[in-house]
Design a protein around this motif. Structure first.
Motif, PDB file in Angstrom:
ATOM      1  N   ASN A 256       0.806  -1.225   0.000  1.00  0.00           N
ATOM      2  CA  ASN A 256       0.000   0.000   0.000  1.00  0.00           C
ATOM      3  C   ASN A 256       0.844   1.283   0.000  1.00  0.00           C
ATOM      4  N   PRO A 257       1.589   1.553  -1.072  1.00  0.00           N
ATOM      5  CA  PRO A 257       2.454   2.741  -1.112  1.00  0.00           C
ATOM      6  C   PRO A 257       1.656   4.039  -1.114  1.00  0.00           C
ATOM      7  N   ASP A 258       2.303   5.121  -0.674  1.00  0.00           N
ATOM      8  CA  ASP A 258       1.666   6.442  -0.680  1.00  0.00           C
ATOM      9  C   ASP A 258       1.543   7.000  -2.095  1.00  0.00           C
ATOM     10  N   VAL A 259       2.526   6.693  -2.936  1.00  0.00           N
ATOM     11  CA  VAL A 259       2.586   7.259  -4.292  1.00  0.00           C
ATOM     12  C   VAL A 259       2.972   6.152  -5.271  1.00  0.00           C
ATOM     13  N   LEU A 260       2.332   6.165  -6.437  1.00  0.00           N
ATOM     14  CA  LEU A 260       2.679   5.227  -7.503  1.00  0.00           C
ATOM     15  C   LEU A 260       3.418   5.977  -8.606  1.00  0.00           C
ATOM     16  N   VAL A 261       4.643   5.566  -8.882  1.00  0.00           N
ATOM     17  CA  VAL A 261       5.437   6.138  -9.966  1.00  0.00           C
ATOM     18  C   VAL A 261       5.297   5.198 -11.150  1.00  0.00           C
ATOM     19  N   ILE A 262       4.707   5.709 -12.230  1.00  0.00           N
ATOM     20  CA  ILE A 262       4.244   4.864 -13.324  1.00  0.00           C
ATOM     21  C   ILE A 262       4.999   5.158 -14.612  1.00  0.00           C
ATOM     22  N   GLY A 263       5.487   4.119 -15.246  1.00  0.00           N
ATOM     23  CA  GLY A 263       6.155   4.265 -16.531  1.00  0.00           C
ATOM     24  C   GLY A 263       5.158   4.541 -17.642  1.00  0.00           C
ATOM     25  N   ASP A 264       5.389   5.620 -18.370  1.00  0.00           N
ATOM     26  CA  ASP A 264       4.515   5.987 -19.492  1.00  0.00           C
ATOM     27  C   ASP A 264       5.269   5.693 -20.774  1.00  0.00           C
ATOM     28  N   LEU A 265       5.186   4.451 -21.250  1.00  0.00           N
ATOM     29  CA  LEU A 265       5.974   3.971 -22.375  1.00  0.00           C
ATOM     30  C   LEU A 265       5.167   4.009 -23.667  1.00  0.00           C
ATOM     31  N   THR A 266       5.866   4.193 -24.760  1.00  0.00           N
ATOM     32  CA  THR A 266       5.206   4.198 -26.071  1.00  0.00           C
ATOM     33  C   THR A 266       5.409   2.902 -26.841  1.00  0.00           C
ATOM     34  N   ARG A 267       6.291   2.020 -26.353  1.00  0.00           N
ATOM     35  CA  ARG A 267       6.500   0.753 -27.047  1.00  0.00           C
ATOM     36  C   ARG A 267       5.269  -0.137 -26.887  1.00  0.00           C
ATOM     37  N   LYS A 268       5.189  -1.203 -27.662  1.00  0.00           N
ATOM     38  CA  LYS A 268       4.010  -2.073 -27.668  1.00  0.00           C
ATOM     39  C   LYS A 268       4.343  -3.514 -27.281  1.00  0.00           C
ATOM     40  N   SER A 269       5.467  -3.728 -26.631  1.00  0.00           N
ATOM     41  CA  SER A 269       5.932  -5.100 -26.424  1.00  0.00           C
ATOM     42  C   SER A 269       5.359  -5.771 -25.182  1.00  0.00           C
ATOM     43  N   GLN A 270       4.679  -5.044 -24.300  1.00  0.00           N
ATOM     44  CA  GLN A 270       4.113  -5.629 -23.094  1.00  0.00           C
ATOM     45  C   GLN A 270       2.658  -5.172 -22.960  1.00  0.00           C
ATOM     46  N   THR A 271       1.946  -5.721 -21.971  1.00  0.00           N
ATOM     47  CA  THR A 271       0.600  -5.219 -21.690  1.00  0.00           C
ATOM     48  C   THR A 271       0.694  -4.010 -20.766  1.00  0.00           C
ATOM     49  N   ALA A 272      -0.240  -3.075 -20.928  1.00  0.00           N
ATOM     50  CA  ALA A 272      -0.298  -1.867 -20.094  1.00  0.00           C
ATOM     51  C   ALA A 272       1.012  -1.095 -20.135  1.00  0.00           C
ATOM     52  N   GLU A 273       1.414  -0.672 -21.323  1.00  0.00           N
ATOM     53  CA  GLU A 273       2.647   0.093 -21.474  1.00  0.00           C
ATOM     54  C   GLU A 273       2.438   1.577 -21.171  1.00  0.00           C
ATOM     55  N   SER A 274       1.368   2.166 -21.700  1.00  0.00           N
ATOM     56  CA  SER A 274       1.137   3.594 -21.474  1.00  0.00           C
ATOM     57  C   SER A 274       0.655   3.834 -20.050  1.00  0.00           C
ATOM     58  N   ALA A 275       0.851   5.071 -19.570  1.00  0.00           N
ATOM     59  CA  ALA A 275       0.360   5.423 -18.238  1.00  0.00           C
ATOM     60  C   ALA A 275      -1.155   5.339 -18.182  1.00  0.00           C
ATOM     61  N   ALA A 276      -1.820   5.752 -19.262  1.00  0.00           N
ATOM     62  CA  ALA A 276      -3.283   5.705 -19.285  1.00  0.00           C
ATOM     63  C   ALA A 276      -3.783   4.279 -19.092  1.00  0.00           C
ATOM     64  N   ALA A 277      -3.160   3.306 -19.761  1.00  0.00           N
ATOM     65  CA  ALA A 277      -3.556   1.908 -19.621  1.00  0.00           C
ATOM     66  C   ALA A 277      -3.278   1.403 -18.206  1.00  0.00           C
ATOM     67  N   LYS A 278      -2.162   1.820 -17.635  1.00  0.00           N
ATOM     68  CA  LYS A 278      -1.828   1.399 -16.266  1.00  0.00           C
ATOM     69  C   LYS A 278      -2.839   1.949 -15.264  1.00  0.00           C
ATOM     70  N   ILE A 279      -3.168   3.228 -15.392  1.00  0.00           N
ATOM     71  CA  ILE A 279      -4.118   3.839 -14.457  1.00  0.00           C
ATOM     72  C   ILE A 279      -5.496   3.221 -14.599  1.00  0.00           C
ATOM     73  N   ARG A 280      -5.895   2.944 -15.819  1.00  0.00           N
ATOM     74  CA  ARG A 280      -7.185   2.287 -16.049  1.00  0.00           C
ATOM     75  C   ARG A 280      -7.225   0.925 -15.352  1.00  0.00           C
ATOM     76  N   PHE A 281      -6.127   0.190 -15.448  1.00  0.00           N
ATOM     77  CA  PHE A 281      -6.052  -1.101 -14.767  1.00  0.00           C
ATOM     78  C   PHE A 281      -6.140  -0.918 -13.256  1.00  0.00           C
ATOM     79  N   LEU A 282      -5.357   0.007 -12.710  1.00  0.00           N
ATOM     80  CA  LEU A 282      -5.321   0.211 -11.258  1.00  0.00           C
ATOM     81  C   LEU A 282      -6.686   0.586 -10.698  1.00  0.00           C
ATOM     82  N   GLU A 283      -7.438   1.388 -11.440  1.00  0.00           N
ATOM     83  CA  GLU A 283      -8.700   1.918 -10.931  1.00  0.00           C
ATOM     84  C   GLU A 283      -9.878   0.970 -11.147  1.00  0.00           C
TER      85      GLU A 283
END
Length: 331
Positions: A256-283
């Motif tokens: 349960n960290p206080d802050v999430l530091v999120i990689g905002d990547l443009t490559r397509k080699s993994q799932t949830a690369e962009s920050a938008a995709a990561k935040i959507r997953f988290l929420e």
């Protein structure tokens, strides 16, 4: 192959250049177990196999001495767009060995042993047998064990001094030492300004680089460790020396960290690369959506390069420091 001078390739670090050495004289440096001797004016057709080494070369004003670049996770660093536009991009990810050789390189540099080694583009020995000298970022060999699976294990915490050493090494390779010292001074100044008066003691951070199914989170001692130490915060996974261990979401939620530091990547080699995709997953994920950082939307978005051991790690320090102040978590 076009060779600008003989480079003989044996520890990491840099051997000092004699003060009396005239321009064009041989320069010798030690690089990740290879002894490199540079003669003449240095490379004229360099190829950089990773974005990190590319951006150092571009920052040193060496675009006109580059024959190619490859393996990008992000848009080029601000201010380098024009210079980067003049360098042939051989591939977005790892190019083939043949593609690199087609560029007729007289010097090849890489940020990671996984790129310039077995399973990557080619080994250093393969290039050297063809008369092409190589350079590996010291941040991927100094205090780091790459012999196992994954992204390696840190036996000693990375510091910006190692990144500064890479800047100086590459500046010496190309005979532009003054530019190297100027770049190092700018990087140090930016960190000092970003962290002046900052006290984030007791604040916990988590760094998520990539992949939603088996997420890569930062261990204690790579580039995120530099950011954490410079800001005075704590990494919730400081108890692992793996560079990027894959950690399940139940464990993440438990920390349960206080802050999430999120990689905002443009490559397509993994799932949830962009920050938008990561935040959507988290929420939306039932395991993560009730974490404090998610409920309060305490996200810091960083480029992939800022989360790697590069000159852009300084961006990470600046952005995390600013966010901690903005969130009211730092004094």
């Amino acid at each position: 192959m076009l060779l600008s001078g003989a480079l003989l390739l044996t520890g990491c670090g840099t051997s000092p250049r004699p003060a009396s050495a005239p321009p064009g004289a041989a320069r010798v440096l030690d690089n990740c177990g290879k002894k490199v001797e540079i003669r003449g004016d240095g490379p004229q057709r360099a190829v950089s196999l990773n974005q990190g080494t590319t951006e150092i070369m571009l920052s040193l004003g060496l675009a006109d001495r580059m024959a190619g670049t490859a393996t990008w996770t992000d848009p080029v660093m601000k201010g380098l767009e024009k210079a980067a536009g003049g360098v042939d991009r051989l591939a977005e990810n790892n190019p083939s060995f043949e593609k690199v050789l087609d560029a007729e390189p007289d010097f090849v540099a890489a940020s990671f042993a996984s790129t310039l080694g077995k399973g990557g583009v080619a080994t250093r020995e393969q290039f050297e047998r063809l008369g092409v000298p190589t350079y590996l970022s010291p941040s991927d060999c100094l205090g780091k064990d790459n012999s196992g699976d994954g992204d390696g294990v840190r036996t000693t915490p990375l510091t910006m001094d190692t990144v500064h050493g890479e800047v100086r090494d590459l500046a010496r390779v190309f005979g532009v030492e003054k530019r190297g010292e100027e770049l190092v001074a700018r990087l140090k100044g930016r960190v000092d300004r970003a962290t002046a008066g900052l006290d984030a003691s007791g604040v916990t951070l988590l760094y998520w680089f990539a992949n939603a199914e088996s997420p890569y989170m930062a261990g204690c001692c790579g580039a995120p460790g530099v950011i954490t130490r410079e800001t005075g915060a704590e990494n919730v996974f400081d108890d692992t020396t793996e560079e990027w261990p894959q950690i399940n979401w139940e464990t993440v939620a438990d920390r349960n960290p206080d802050v999430l530091v999120i990689g905002d990547l443009t490559r397509k080699s993994q799932t949830a690369e962009s920050a938008a995709a990561k935040i959507r997953f988290l929420e939306t994920n039932p395991v993560t959506r009730n974490m404090d950082a998610v409920r309060h939307k305490r996200y810091v978005l960083l480029s992939g390069q800022a989360m790697n051991p590069t000159i852009r790690t300084v961006e990470g320090v600046e952005q995390v420091a600013a966010a901690l102040r903005r969130f009211g978590l730092a004094k």
